[in-house]
Design an enzyme around this catalytic site. Sequence first.
Site, short mmCIF file in Angstrom:
data_model
loop_
_atom_site.label_atom_id
_atom_site.label_comp_id
_atom_site.label_asym_id
_atom_site.label_seq_id
_atom_site.Cartn_x
_atom_site.Cartn_y
_atom_site.Cartn_z
N GLU A 92 -53.23 53.68 42.93
CA GLU A 92 -52.41 52.96 41.97
C GLU A 92 -53.22 52.16 40.96
O GLU A 92 -52.70 51.25 40.33
CB GLU A 92 -51.41 52.05 42.71
CG GLU A 92 -50.37 52.88 43.47
CD GLU A 92 -49.25 52.02 44.04
OE1 GLU A 92 -48.17 52.56 44.25
OE2 GLU A 92 -49.46 50.83 44.29
N LYS A 93 -54.46 52.52 40.81
CA LYS A 93 -55.32 51.69 39.95
C LYS A 93 -54.94 51.76 38.48
O LYS A 93 -55.34 50.90 37.71
CB LYS A 93 -56.80 52.04 40.16
CG LYS A 93 -57.22 53.41 39.73
CD LYS A 93 -58.72 53.58 40.00
CE LYS A 93 -59.16 55.02 39.81
NZ LYS A 93 -58.55 55.96 40.74
N GLU A 148 -39.74 44.35 41.34
CA GLU A 148 -40.86 45.08 40.72
C GLU A 148 -40.38 45.70 39.41
O GLU A 148 -39.29 46.26 39.34
CB GLU A 148 -41.35 46.23 41.61
CG GLU A 148 -42.02 45.82 42.90
CD GLU A 148 -42.55 47.04 43.67
OE1 GLU A 148 -42.65 48.13 43.07
OE2 GLU A 148 -42.84 46.89 44.86
N GLU A 166 -40.02 48.76 50.30
CA GLU A 166 -39.35 50.02 49.95
C GLU A 166 -39.09 50.90 51.17
O GLU A 166 -39.54 52.04 51.24
CB GLU A 166 -40.19 50.76 48.91
CG GLU A 166 -40.31 50.00 47.60
CD GLU A 166 -41.03 50.77 46.49
OE1 GLU A 166 -41.74 51.73 46.81
OE2 GLU A 166 -40.88 50.38 45.32
N CYS A 176 -42.59 55.37 62.47
CA CYS A 176 -41.38 55.67 63.22
C CYS A 176 -40.58 54.38 63.38
O CYS A 176 -41.13 53.35 63.75
CB CYS A 176 -41.77 56.23 64.58
SG CYS A 176 -40.41 56.34 65.73
N CYS A 210 -36.66 59.12 68.42
CA CYS A 210 -35.61 59.04 67.40
C CYS A 210 -34.43 59.95 67.77
O CYS A 210 -33.28 59.60 67.53
CB CYS A 210 -36.17 59.39 66.02
SG CYS A 210 -37.20 58.07 65.33
#
Lengths: 680, 680, 680
Positions: free
Chosen positions: B364-365, B316, B153, B118, B163
């Site tokens: 993500e390997k 990246e 990101e 949040c 919020c």
Amino acid sequence: MINKIKETRLLHGGDYNPDQWLDYPEILKDDVRLMKLSKTNTFTLGIFAWSALEPKEGEFQFEWLDEVFSNIQEIGGKVILATPSGARPAWLSNKYPEVLRTTENRMKMHHGGRHNHCFSAPIYREKVGIINRKLAERYGNHPALLMWHISNEYGGDCHCELCQENFRSWLQTKYANLENVNKAWWGPFWSHTYSDWSQIESPSSIGENAVHGLNLDWKRFVTAQTIDFYQQEIVPLREMTPDIPITTNFMADTHDLIPFQSLNYSEFAKHVDIVSWDCYPAWHNDWEETQDLAVKVGFINDLYRSLKKQPFLIMECTPSGVNWHDVNKAKRPGMHLLSSMQFIAHGSDSVLYFQWRKSRGSSEKFHGAVVDHDNSEHNRVFKDVANVGDALEKIAEVKNSMKHAKVAILYDWENNWALNDAQGFSNQTKQYPQTLQKHYKSFWKKDISVDIVTPEQDLSQYSLVIAPMLYMMPEEMMKKLREYVEAGGTLVSSYISGLVNETDLTYLSGWPKDLQAIFGIDVKETDTLYPKDRNAIVFKDKVYEVRDYCSIFENKQAQALANYEMDFYKGQPAVVKNQLGKGTAYYIGARTEQAFLDDFYDELIKQLSVGENMGILHEEGVSIQIRESEDDKYYFVMNFTERVQKIKAVNEYIDLLSERVLAGEAFMKPYEVFVLKMKK
Amino acid sequence: MINKIKETRLLHGGDYNPDQWLDYPEILKDDVRLMKLSKTNTFTLGIFAWSALEPKEGEFQFEWLDEVFSNIQEIGGKVILATPSGARPAWLSNKYPEVLRTTENRMKMHHGGRHNHCFSAPIYREKVGIINRKLAERYGNHPALLMWHISNEYGGDCHCELCQENFRSWLQTKYANLENVNKAWWGPFWSHTYSDWSQIESPSSIGENAVHGLNLDWKRFVTAQTIDFYQQEIVPLREMTPDIPITTNFMADTHDLIPFQSLNYSEFAKHVDIVSWDCYPAWHNDWEETQDLAVKVGFINDLYRSLKKQPFLIMECTPSGVNWHDVNKAKRPGMHLLSSMQFIAHGSDSVLYFQWRKSRGSSEKFHGAVVDHDNSEHNRVFKDVANVGDALEKIAEVKNSMKHAKVAILYDWENNWALNDAQGFSNQTKQYPQTLQKHYKSFWKKDISVDIVTPEQDLSQYSLVIAPMLYMMPEEMMKKLREYVEAGGTLVSSYISGLVNETDLTYLSGWPKDLQAIFGIDVKETDTLYPKDRNAIVFKDKVYEVRDYCSIFENKQAQALANYEMDFYKGQPAVVKNQLGKGTAYYIGARTEQAFLDDFYDELIKQLSVGENMGILHEEGVSIQIRESEDDKYYFVMNFTERVQKIKAVNEYIDLLSERVLAGEAFMKPYEVFVLKMKK
Amino acid sequence: MINKIKETRLLHGGDYNPDQWLDYPEILKDDVRLMKLSKTNTFTLGIFAWSALEPKEGEFQFEWLDEVFSNIQEIGGKVILATPSGARPAWLSNKYPEVLRTTENRMKMHHGGRHNHCFSAPIYREKVGIINRKLAERYGNHPALLMWHISNEYGGDCHCELCQENFRSWLQTKYANLENVNKAWWGPFWSHTYSDWSQIESPSSIGENAVHGLNLDWKRFVTAQTIDFYQQEIVPLREMTPDIPITTNFMADTHDLIPFQSLNYSEFAKHVDIVSWDCYPAWHNDWEETQDLAVKVGFINDLYRSLKKQPFLIMECTPSGVNWHDVNKAKRPGMHLLSSMQFIAHGSDSVLYFQWRKSRGSSEKFHGAVVDHDNSEHNRVFKDVANVGDALEKIAEVKNSMKHAKVAILYDWENNWALNDAQGFSNQTKQYPQTLQKHYKSFWKKDISVDIVTPEQDLSQYSLVIAPMLYMMPEEMMKKLREYVEAGGTLVSSYISGLVNETDLTYLSGWPKDLQAIFGIDVKETDTLYPKDRNAIVFKDKVYEVRDYCSIFENKQAQALANYEMDFYKGQPAVVKNQLGKGTAYYIGARTEQAFLDDFYDELIKQLSVGENMGILHEEGVSIQIRESEDDKYYFVMNFTERVQKIKAVNEYIDLLSERVLAGEAFMKPYEVFVLKMKK
């Protein structure tokens, strides 16, 4: 373990729900009459009868069931008695809402449906225990009782707080401490290190669902928890009926009939006396040829047979169509006998249906059944069933006979979980089980018996072991394969093998040394192709199309059998052969068209003499499967095409179905089947 | 603002996560060895390291990071240090559940994933503040520290009550009173008039999601709130390291590489010192030609470069494939150098990778990395990286040089939001960013530099401004365009422009007078075509296909350049030209095929002399991009095809990569790139 | 019931929302001016005006509405006054959250949208009662008041606890006791026997949604509850304005314009004085020919006309495009007049639009309207509307005239519910309403009037009754059909008929005896085909393609008219004819191509003389519809093609539109329409 049923007949019959018809006495009477006419002998009772057996908490009504037992006994029939845990009465859900499941996104479900109770809830276990005990007490000694059928089609999972606690306990037992969990799941990635057991929660689309180690262990836990529930269900049965075998019905997934993915049946099979399962191929569909579907049916039946290496049971199939396919097409004339004989040919000792009689209402009322709403023995389906009953009587001697295979294909449930969960390659084209079906097909076409074995099983008895796409390969599996080859075995593997260990951690320092030793290569890259991409390989001067995957490897000491034709690895080896010890190993680096597998295995079949000369020549689309008793062999010759097929018999055989001698040329009608007997 | 990095080399390196390998000391040692071999010089540390830095609340562990800093410093490397807010430890979520997001359908999320805190929760801001300050204290003066990388990101939104309150406050500041809100959002429609601030809630699929003004302001608030969070993150960094530049990594959306849609980077860019972003084109896919994708890569890099009109960073990219595309195909030989040089050609001063080393576990390997699981410098990808490192050293002098464009294409994030949300036209074919890519392509093909500017930027420096599909056009934007044309500029606009103001209220009394003055027409209808519908226009005797959209307008004083060929508006003007003051404006009324845009802009390019004579002739598929320093020009000549290309050089150039002279005819291999240097 | 409107003109006008423009007095003034220019005469006010009428609880503001009433009255216009319950003010939702719906998966909705209040909430009924009474008090005697428009497009359902209680009460009234519920819903299936009323809950994806009886009764309850809410809305109106007719606007579903499925309008129509509805065909789409869509428009209008067998009203349509189709294409020149005349031709006494003026903001601002954002009378759409206004004045005498049909097609809302819910056959191909459209098309092509009747309506007046696919057929319906045939009627039925009773329980002992008597056959199987499967039938030596469904039946005494060409039922009858009493019945066993229906009905049309010789010859694509007053007939001759059509008139007619005489050959432009008058 009780691995034989006390019954000499092949079982024929199926799920019978008289509890739906208690207000229709004339229907119940007709059932008995029609049972005799249909040549059925075995009926599964009570699957969803909890409401009828215990309409109010603690008030039991067994009289109706007593009478059904008697009726079946009177006509010489047998009963498979189900425990009713697959669906519960509304009073139970309402009084004890903890029995309701919590979904993966943490919504509490409401009462309804079936197969959706929490496996942890103590009160559900208690209530199931009570009614199971009552059933065992009342029917345990009934002469018609043949077998126990525990619950129905176990599946799914629950994410309630009790299940979370059980999951954490299971992990504690497995990993001892959190440090080990963090290591196994690669905790530091995305800061996912756990510092307290309470932080671990089951995978969720509104929480964590990308930690492969967690996902994998959750699937293992779900299998363990389901088996745990099952084992608690059978306590009173084992206690009171130690001689009655126990089963629960397994399933398949998707139109491709791949092995059910939510539970590891390799584990579950250890806990049942006899494997039974529910098989619903979509015959006559419009996307594949009949023989292609027959291959898939063969594959999965050979897998479920191989789980215990003993005859299994078809617990459910349909005599016509089902009601839950996209298109529910009825079987064409001949198909019911053919598809029933196929079950037997692959090792089943039964043809049991869901369902005996179509229900009058609710969601399954149009599911195929022996008795239609017309309550008549004169319709096509009923006659088809009686015809199968007749055939089963004629071939009764095949009961308890087995299949003997020199070829094994390895199927690993956990590998399928891990590979499907892997982020990489291409999700649309992983298709591990479908790839195995294609390897299997090369043998099916040549009438060669194949066992589909799981990782724990012994390989030494096989001349040829095929283990493609073992993405997840624990070190002990590598050792096992290495020993198998060194001792003289022939092994075939493929692209996407040997990448991760049992917790989905990749191997470091390159492709594992054991695999390099076995195959004589070092795999460097796995090229993942787009759907329209193509490559090709050349094998013995013939070009074969390649798509989806291409392994690129350094050939260390292997013999290249085929090379790539295109792309930056043009000319590099795609298929290799390597000698190790007394054995040989092959590595197929690319996903080829079927023709390559056929031609490739053709060589191996000849070299290894794993085929059997049955003396029956035929064209494509006819399949022969063998069962063997001590003295005899039974050749199931099946025409899975829509055309007349000419076959040629070198020897003389007796067709048990037509009771005629087969010799020389013969013609098979579309879907026709022969069951030929040969003295050994 | 600190708009230069204290580093003379082009940055080469990327995300490095030693925190995943603290149990593997030999790996950490190998990292240092391989860094040198790969010719990398810059490493981003700590992106998801919160668990490693603060394993328990208030207990910090920096020793491991100290050592990594030292190791990098020793080999002459630099560090980009990340704040760890992109993923939090489990203890933080568990103790302070208010840091977890609430989804748009008001479900509270559980711990897991990343990028999902949040932005309002005070405790999260406090905890992030503490650890950021610790990092600044400890490493702020470290000689290897090059830059701050804030979080990772940024994206998404939270709908919790905090919020909601912040949203209401933001609205109060913007609108002062509810009456203004009701007017801006067209409150009376469907009785949506608000009578109390508490009635306003964020858009929701289980509440309100069709009030465009609300949706638009919610998106604006999310950008504002994200920037607000970012600004709080950097307080301790600015305080303690006033000379260290700060960035956060931006993104793209969809396979078309359109600008990330969830945040208005035009606003965000004002608050970072240097723009950096993560670029993942799906090279070698099967739905477009390589050069078509190269155009999209060019477009978005030119946009992100233009945000601050200074060199940016590729934070990246991947040296091979990724793991999250539908198909994760590795780069073909040559592509890594080509695509890396393309980044530099469009203004990047870096080629940084996600990731230095493939992780051993979790999701993500299998994402491409410099160091593969084989931990080896001998594989293709590692060698490709070292090759790029070599190239970057050879062209180091291009660092800090810029691009100079006389052509601007206008991209407006808010217009994209409003147009996509509009109910009307056809959702499948709106494609505002993709339409801009097509206009851009006409210039890319001719090697003409283009800035992609946002609404606030100055236009006066451009000979040609292209602003198609400005559905939402505040009055000040019309004034700005009018002044630009009157002062001598050339403007191109298109169908679906000038329909609504900044709160998505339509203009009344017809097409705005300013636009009528600019274009000399009055737009009457926008015809929306079905996918199979076609029309055509004729321009200079050539017929061009038209689909999707056709504006129908009354020509008041413009010159018709092309007319429709079909339908009820056959013969009516489709493209017009109008003089206003010293300038000219064009209105393209129909969505044409690419060939029209090419031919149309060809004329303008000649008239306005916006092209540059580089003296290098080539065929389609070769692209030349220019960077200029004070004294030199650098021509990046890139072959984005799979075939050998012949080019012809009128002058003599030095290719910095091959260190050879280029003159006369030369041949480029597939994917080959030259970096030619010319004295000005 | 008040079945006539006190107005001699055909109504022309539509939804007018001045409450959106109270801050724009010049717009409100222009409205009056433009109303006159557009030849409109009727305006629907107040549909979503609750916020404007009661901005705070109990504080009412009617002055603005007073003025609009006056303005309309001054120009001779009429008002249809809406009750505002279709959308509520935010203060109401916030103070009384029980008015918000609960979704089927038990999520409480937030404020927003429209058409989403709980039908049970007592406070909502109370608040609606108050404002409706206020409206009736203030405007009940206003001379401009023409009709009441209750709420707007009622639809949807609520699953809150109050609705659950109301559902249970409704069931108690219907079934008296739980035993009856269990019998009707086939309770014992899956142990679904209820033992307490509180166990019954509405269908839910997280509870029970596969019990067809429950699903069916829930849909019935939703219709009943909606009507109950409607009836409570009208109490003050009936009390204070007993002479003002009351309507509510009905809808259609999907691109095929099938009857709205969520409510049984056959029930609802009993409670409105005049049927009105909202019709939005997607003219000029790219998947069907204009005439094919015209058939669908004709079908549904004939259905809604037949609900009360009196002229109905088009309450909403668009003069151009809408904003909510996938592609929102504007009407081509001529189409607005043609499609408006088509409404009148099928029995509408109005052409009313949503909307008078495009709103300036929010989600419907691009929905077609009489007045565009340009506020001008000079655009194409405005002129088209004025043109229709002119035409409506010219043909005003058709008002109150009717259509007379000798052919009826039966449409049963409940059958559609039950069939769609059935698990069996193939979900993709059930298409009950679309199948009726195809039968209807055969008559449309031949200009034959058809009533689309519902099960309760009298059939005796028809020469031909067509009732295909009556999957759910209560016994009384069979009796009704049998009596109809025995008395001399001609009946056509088809595959998938007569399978279940009114609670979705199948008939036992075969196809119902009444149906066997009617059709002379006994249906044995329904073969469901895969999408690519084909069969064929031969009828009068012509071969017709068959797909999707094939009934296989035993012919007991019928005459076979067509036989199957393929599959295992090759040669067996597919279409039969049977005499019963004085009548004849046909059973079409297969789903054929349109050509078969055309040829089959061609015979019947001739035999039964159900066609009418209008003396006008034309080619396919031109349609003629007839309305009749006491003295005159009106032939609406409509060209639904994009080409010039030649027609030939045997008699002399006056075209009311062109005011010219038509005789002999004449040419119709694309989309042209004639309204020919003939003395009877």
